[in-house]
Design a protein around this motif. Sequence first.
Motif, PDB file in Angstrom:
ATOM      1  N   ALA A   1      44.161  52.847  43.849  1.00 29.53           N
ATOM      2  CA  ALA A   1      43.700  54.631  43.790  1.00 29.53           C
ATOM      3  C   ALA A   1      42.773  55.235  45.817  1.00 29.53           C
ATOM      4  N   ASP A   2      42.464  56.090  45.083  1.00 30.58           N
ATOM      5  CA  ASP A   2      41.783  56.241  46.715  1.00 30.58           C
ATOM      6  C   ASP A   2      41.077  56.472  47.224  1.00 30.58           C
ATOM      7  N   THR A   3      40.665  56.342  49.103  1.00 27.41           N
ATOM      8  CA  THR A   3      39.708  55.811  49.356  1.00 27.41           C
ATOM      9  C   THR A   3      38.438  55.906  48.403  1.00 27.41           C
ATOM     10  N   VAL A   4      37.786  57.557  47.392  1.00 26.83           N
ATOM     11  CA  VAL A   4      36.201  57.926  46.624  1.00 26.83           C
ATOM     12  C   VAL A   4      36.358  57.030  45.904  1.00 26.83           C
ATOM     13  N   THR A   5      37.448  57.011  45.339  1.00 24.89           N
ATOM     14  CA  THR A   5      37.462  56.367  43.822  1.00 24.89           C
ATOM     15  C   THR A   5      37.781  54.856  44.285  1.00 24.89           C
ATOM     16  N   THR A   6      38.090  54.543  45.180  1.00 29.99           N
ATOM     17  CA  THR A   6      37.978  52.847  45.206  1.00 29.99           C
ATOM     18  C   THR A   6      35.848  52.514  45.178  1.00 29.99           C
ATOM     19  N   ILE A   7      35.508  53.688  46.454  1.00 31.67           N
ATOM     20  CA  ILE A   7      34.457  52.919  46.574  1.00 31.67           C
ATOM     21  C   ILE A   7      32.935  53.791  45.355  1.00 31.67           C
ATOM     22  N   GLU A   8      33.908  54.484  44.440  1.00 26.85           N
ATOM     23  CA  GLU A   8      32.697  55.152  43.585  1.00 26.85           C
ATOM     24  C   GLU A   8      33.000  53.327  42.214  1.00 26.85           C
ATOM     25  N   LEU A   9      33.929  53.181  42.303  1.00 26.79           N
ATOM     26  CA  LEU A   9      34.324  52.219  41.746  1.00 26.79           C
ATOM     27  C   LEU A   9      33.750  50.964  41.813  1.00 26.79           C
ATOM     28  N   HIS A  10      33.733  50.443  43.141  1.00 28.32           N
ATOM     29  CA  HIS A  10      32.670  49.269  43.580  1.00 28.32           C
ATOM     30  C   HIS A  10      31.453  48.694  43.195  1.00 28.32           C
ATOM     31  N   ARG A  11      31.474  47.988  42.129  1.00 25.79           N
ATOM     32  CA  ARG A  11      30.190  47.681  42.119  1.00 25.79           C
ATOM     33  C   ARG A  11      29.398  48.367  40.991  1.00 25.79           C
ATOM     34  N   GLY A  12      30.398  49.205  40.417  1.00 24.22           N
ATOM     35  CA  GLY A  12      30.344  50.123  38.962  1.00 24.22           C
ATOM     36  C   GLY A  12      30.651  49.030  37.575  1.00 24.22           C
ATOM     37  N   PHE A  13      31.333  49.058  36.626  1.00 26.26           N
ATOM     38  CA  PHE A  13      31.232  48.511  34.955  1.00 26.26           C
ATOM     39  C   PHE A  13      31.157  46.646  36.165  1.00 26.26           C
ATOM     40  N   SER A  14      31.990  45.889  36.456  1.00 26.76           N
ATOM     41  CA  SER A  14      32.050  44.934  36.611  1.00 26.76           C
ATOM     42  C   SER A  14      31.066  43.918  36.729  1.00 26.76           C
ATOM     43  N   HIS A  15      29.633  45.125  37.632  1.00 33.29           N
ATOM     44  CA  HIS A  15      28.545  44.234  38.243  1.00 33.29           C
ATOM     45  C   HIS A  15      27.395  45.220  36.991  1.00 33.29           C
ATOM     46  N   SER A  16      27.623  45.817  36.400  1.00 35.42           N
ATOM     47  CA  SER A  16      26.797  46.114  34.691  1.00 35.42           C
ATOM     48  C   SER A  16      26.163  45.098  34.103  1.00 35.42           C
ATOM     49  N   ILE A  17      25.256  45.040  33.402  1.00 37.08           N
ATOM     50  CA  ILE A  17      24.680  44.265  31.681  1.00 37.08           C
ATOM     51  C   ILE A  17      25.722  44.227  30.831  1.00 37.08           C
ATOM     52  N   LEU A  18      26.656  45.560  31.044  1.00 37.60           N
ATOM     53  CA  LEU A  18      27.456  45.394  30.041  1.00 37.60           C
ATOM     54  C   LEU A  18      28.887  45.104  29.748  1.00 37.60           C
ATOM     55  N   PHE A  19      29.495  44.754  30.990  1.00 34.59           N
ATOM     56  CA  PHE A  19      30.550  43.693  31.434  1.00 34.59           C
ATOM     57  C   PHE A  19      30.131  42.438  31.279  1.00 34.59           C
ATOM     58  N   SER A  20      28.866  41.457  31.416  1.00 37.83           N
ATOM     59  CA  SER A  20      28.669  40.341  31.376  1.00 37.83           C
ATOM     60  C   SER A  20      28.362  40.296  29.827  1.00 37.83           C
ATOM     61  N   LEU A  21      27.988  41.659  29.228  1.00 37.40           N
ATOM     62  CA  LEU A  21      28.077  40.945  27.207  1.00 37.40           C
ATOM     63  C   LEU A  21      29.737  41.272  26.566  1.00 37.40           C
ATOM     64  N   LEU A  22      30.160  41.215  27.328  1.00 36.04           N
ATOM     65  CA  LEU A  22      31.669  41.574  26.471  1.00 36.04           C
ATOM     66  C   LEU A  22      32.373  40.819  26.917  1.00 36.04           C
ATOM     67  N   PHE A  23      32.293  40.059  28.445  1.00 35.04           N
ATOM     68  CA  PHE A  23      33.233  38.965  28.564  1.00 35.04           C
ATOM     69  C   PHE A  23      33.280  37.352  29.028  1.00 35.04           C
ATOM     70  N   ALA A  24      31.424  37.576  28.937  1.00 39.37           N
ATOM     71  CA  ALA A  24      31.461  36.477  28.486  1.00 39.37           C
ATOM     72  C   ALA A  24      31.722  35.567  27.016  1.00 39.37           C
ATOM     73  N   PRO A  25      31.865  36.215  26.188  1.00 35.34           N
ATOM     74  CA  PRO A  25      32.154  35.581  25.181  1.00 35.34           C
ATOM     75  C   PRO A  25      33.628  35.355  25.094  1.00 35.34           C
ATOM     76  N   ILE A  26      35.117  35.908  26.252  1.00 35.01           N
ATOM     77  CA  ILE A  26      35.658  36.142  26.317  1.00 35.01           C
ATOM     78  C   ILE A  26      36.433  34.651  26.851  1.00 35.01           C
ATOM     79  N   LEU A  27      35.675  34.861  28.203  1.00 35.96           N
ATOM     80  CA  LEU A  27      36.111  33.789  29.298  1.00 35.96           C
ATOM     81  C   LEU A  27      35.907  32.466  28.852  1.00 35.96           C
TER      82      LEU A  27
END
Length: 333
Positions: free
Chosen positions: A47-73
């Motif tokens: 991704a380009d620089t701006v998109t990279t900055i926007e995505l950093h500490r986004g979805f992967s740092h959310s409560i939703l991510f923890s709830l979705l991936f904890a059961p899978i892992l």
Amino acid sequence: MDSLTQIVLGAAVGEAVLGKKVGNKAMLYGAVAGTIPDLDVLVRYVADTVTTIELHRGFSHSILFSLLFAPILGWLISKVERKSEVRWKDWTRLMFWGLFTHPILDTFTTWGTQLFWPFDLRLAFQNIFVIDPLYTVPFLLFLLLAMSRKRSDPKRRRWNAMGLWVSSSYLLLTLVLKGITYMKFTDSLEAQQIAYSAIATRPTPLNSLLWTANVETEEAYLIGDYSLFDSQPIQFRSYPKNHQLLGELHKQDKIQRMIRIAEGWFTISERRNQLYFNDLRFGLLSLDTDETQFVFSYKVIPESEGIRIEETEKYDTDAQRLLGGLWHRIWGN
């Protein structure tokens, strides 16, 4: 926070959840969980620089991510650890707390996290620098002491709990220090009769003794430093906003996105006919009174179909200058 700190936190959390049942494996999987949210940095390769900055500490740092991936892992670990008596539900619990405590800790830093993604709300309490030895080193020592004990040894859980308690207490202390230094900055602004519309304070790199403030005035931003050992009044240095230098570029989508990312704390500078977007939230490259280069500065490069944003390169000598100045400045003005 930095990778080592998140590994230590994840390992300690893993020990607290399942250490009594699986010993050092709980630390191992907790450390893995504590690392996973920061894999979002890999997006910079596609991704380009701006998109990279926007995505950093986004979805992967959310409560939703923890709830979705904890059961899978948790399910994957249960397949790997088939001989273990620990159930899938327990592994899921370990992975959830390992994943979730990572962004919780990050909310205390300057960059913050989108804990409630997809809602556009970035939490940043700005009371601890992303690398702080006073937080990490004692925590790591207690973790190593716990690791050296057998899983049935009561001292193992005691050492681990002590690490969590000491690190959390230090984190709370930095919140108190933020309140104290905030009052020092605002009192100084009032004493100097400086009119301002906003102020943001944060600790300087690697410590919680020296703090800095960004202050917004009508035409410029002021930056001042305050150490808990200071005896002289705070001096504020002025940096003109120069937003007008953008001209029509101000309407560009990427510029508007950069402004949102910086939460309005930005200046525009020009060197050799090249425009730079400076994010003020992370300070200057050094504590020199004549310093004009910011830690996060981006070239604004016009192209045939819009603009390109490119982060300026940093050098080892920049870090050396900053660290040298910090060491002397911490002990007072």
